[in-house]
Design an enzyme around this catalytic site. Sequence first.
Site, PDB file in Angstrom:
ATOM      1  N   ASP A  65       0.825  -1.213   0.000  1.00 54.35           N
ATOM      2  CA  ASP A  65       0.000   0.000   0.000  1.00 54.35           C
ATOM      3  C   ASP A  65       0.858   1.261   0.000  1.00 54.35           C
ATOM      4  O   ASP A  65       1.983   1.264   0.510  1.00 54.35           O
ATOM      5  CB  ASP A  65      -0.904  -0.028   1.242  1.00 54.35           C
ATOM      6  CG  ASP A  65      -2.042   0.980   1.136  1.00 54.35           C
ATOM      7  OD1 ASP A  65      -2.422   1.343   0.005  1.00 54.35           O
ATOM      8  OD2 ASP A  65      -2.548   1.411   2.196  1.00 54.35           O
ATOM      9  N   GLU A  77     -12.179  -5.030  -4.123  1.00 51.13           N
ATOM     10  CA  GLU A  77     -12.790  -3.711  -3.901  1.00 51.13           C
ATOM     11  C   GLU A  77     -12.141  -2.616  -4.757  1.00 51.13           C
ATOM     12  O   GLU A  77     -12.687  -1.529  -4.902  1.00 51.13           O
ATOM     13  CB  GLU A  77     -12.684  -3.308  -2.419  1.00 51.13           C
ATOM     14  CG  GLU A  77     -13.594  -4.094  -1.479  1.00 51.13           C
ATOM     15  CD  GLU A  77     -13.170  -5.536  -1.278  1.00 51.13           C
ATOM     16  OE1 GLU A  77     -11.945  -5.805  -1.258  1.00 51.13           O
ATOM     17  OE2 GLU A  77     -14.040  -6.417  -1.170  1.00 51.13           O
ATOM     18  N   ASN A  78     -10.969  -2.908  -5.316  1.00 45.83           N
ATOM     19  CA  ASN A  78     -10.256  -1.875  -6.086  1.00 45.83           C
ATOM     20  C   ASN A  78     -10.950  -1.491  -7.400  1.00 45.83           C
ATOM     21  O   ASN A  78     -10.617  -0.466  -8.001  1.00 45.83           O
ATOM     22  CB  ASN A  78      -8.792  -2.264  -6.339  1.00 45.83           C
ATOM     23  CG  ASN A  78      -7.906  -2.149  -5.112  1.00 45.83           C
ATOM     24  OD1 ASN A  78      -6.970  -2.937  -4.912  1.00 45.83           O
ATOM     25  ND2 ASN A  78      -8.171  -1.173  -4.250  1.00 45.83           N
TER      26      ASN A  78
HETATM   27  C1  IPE Z   1      -5.411  -2.852  -0.232  1.00 41.98           C
HETATM   28  O1  IPE Z   1      -5.098  -1.510  -0.333  1.00 41.98           O
HETATM   29  C2  IPE Z   1      -5.350  -3.511  -1.580  1.00 41.98           C
HETATM   30  C3  IPE Z   1      -4.023  -3.665  -2.175  1.00 41.98           C
HETATM   31  C4  IPE Z   1      -2.892  -3.317  -1.667  1.00 41.98           C
HETATM   32  C5  IPE Z   1      -4.017  -4.309  -3.466  1.00 41.98           C
HETATM   33  P1  IPE Z   1      -6.215  -0.377  -0.471  1.00 41.98           P
HETATM   34  O2  IPE Z   1      -5.495   0.897  -0.563  1.00 41.98           O
HETATM   35  O3  IPE Z   1      -7.161  -0.709  -1.560  1.00 41.98           O
HETATM   36  O4  IPE Z   1      -6.981  -0.500   0.933  1.00 41.98           O
HETATM   37  P2  IPE Z   1      -7.996   0.504   1.625  1.00 41.98           P
HETATM   38  O5  IPE Z   1      -9.100   0.749   0.658  1.00 41.98           O
HETATM   39  O6  IPE Z   1      -7.252   1.750   1.947  1.00 41.98           O
HETATM   40  O7  IPE Z   1      -8.438  -0.190   2.874  1.00 41.98           O
HETATM   41  C1  IPE Z   2      -1.709   0.237  -3.306  1.00 40.58           C
HETATM   42  O1  IPE Z   2      -1.460   1.595  -3.307  1.00 40.58           O
HETATM   43  C2  IPE Z   2      -1.872  -0.312  -4.690  1.00 40.58           C
HETATM   44  C3  IPE Z   2      -3.222  -0.786  -5.004  1.00 40.58           C
HETATM   45  C4  IPE Z   2      -4.247  -0.769  -4.207  1.00 40.58           C
HETATM   46  C5  IPE Z   2      -3.403  -1.339  -6.327  1.00 40.58           C
HETATM   47  P1  IPE Z   2      -2.634   2.654  -3.257  1.00 40.58           P
HETATM   48  O2  IPE Z   2      -2.990   3.035  -4.653  1.00 40.58           O
HETATM   49  O3  IPE Z   2      -3.763   2.176  -2.430  1.00 40.58           O
HETATM   50  O4  IPE Z   2      -1.917   3.861  -2.553  1.00 40.58           O
HETATM   51  P2  IPE Z   2      -2.550   4.900  -1.514  1.00 40.58           P
HETATM   52  O5  IPE Z   2      -3.068   4.098  -0.358  1.00 40.58           O
HETATM   53  O6  IPE Z   2      -3.643   5.615  -2.234  1.00 40.58           O
HETATM   54  O7  IPE Z   2      -1.409   5.774  -1.158  1.00 40.58           O
HETATM   55 MG    MG Z   3      -4.195   2.361  -0.429  1.00 38.62          MG
END
Ligand code: IPE
Ligand code: IPE
Ligand code: MG
Length: 251
Positions: free
Chosen positions: A20, A67-68
């Site tokens: 993350d 959820e992404n």
């Molecule tokens: C979790 O990170 C998913 C991955 C690292 C692939 P997110 O950034 O999506 O999690 P939330 O939404 O902040 O909980």
């Molecule tokens: C994790 O980094 C990667 C994925 C969830 C694919 P994020 O994109 O969630 O990074 P932040 O949390 O917004 O910094």
């Molecule tokens: Mg994130």
Amino acid sequence: MSETKQIGGGAPCHVAIIMDGNGRWAQRRFMPRVEGHRRGVQSVRRVIEAAAKRGVRYLSLFAFSSENWRRPPEEVSALMKLFATALHKEAQAMLEHGVRLRVAGDLTAFSEEIQQSIRKSEALTEHCDRMVLTVCANYGGRWDVVEAFKNILKRHPEVAAHPERITESLIDENLAFDWAPPVDLMIRTGGEQRISNFILWQAAYAELFASPTLWPDFDETDLEEALNWYSRRERRFGMTGEQIQALGEDK
Ligand code: IPE
Ligand code: IPE
Ligand code: MG
């Protein structure tokens, strides 16, 4: 119980990482979020090598959660492109490093091209046995448990009339990555302290390490720090500290 084998820290057999902080890394540099994801791929490469060097046998990386899909469509499509390119490029490197690649998640949501590329990369590294790298794509811990129950009923229809035959090991065997032992260490980068629907069932007794480092900056030293922290943990699995000490002395 298989967990009791891992009492007393030492080296974790299965490490799972919630990668993350890519977006924040880019935003802090006034760059588009996707640049953070691009840099994140380089961290993946570094960490795979470092983990294999440290003797980790199973490494599971959360690349894209169920959820992404809620993210802006441009970000989702950029992530898909990156995933496809990385699969193609990295498979050869994994082969050279003796790393077996597996992908866990609901792959039906991906384009036929990506699905094919996944199958090809998995087949290419099938015989590698230094470390198993599981990339979790369109994966969710809850999805995994629901699928396990569907699989049980498909593979063992008699269970419907005999629910007492549902055991923990039957569920284990029907989960998405039935090839991996329980998670010993779960690392989340980027400072948040939540599981975000990553591995749930197999992480029931995982030690949780929250690293403040944003994923694109995460390197060998950060991994080292997490592994050293893990080696000092006393894993109790419901027992008392005294019982664990006694077990250690018996060894
Ligand atoms: C979790 O990170 C998913 C991955 C690292 C692939 P997110 O950034 O999506 O999690 P939330 O939404 O902040 O909980
Ligand atoms: C994790 O980094 C990667 C994925 C969830 C694919 P994020 O994109 O969630 O990074 P932040 O949390 O917004 O910094
Ligand atoms: Mg994130």
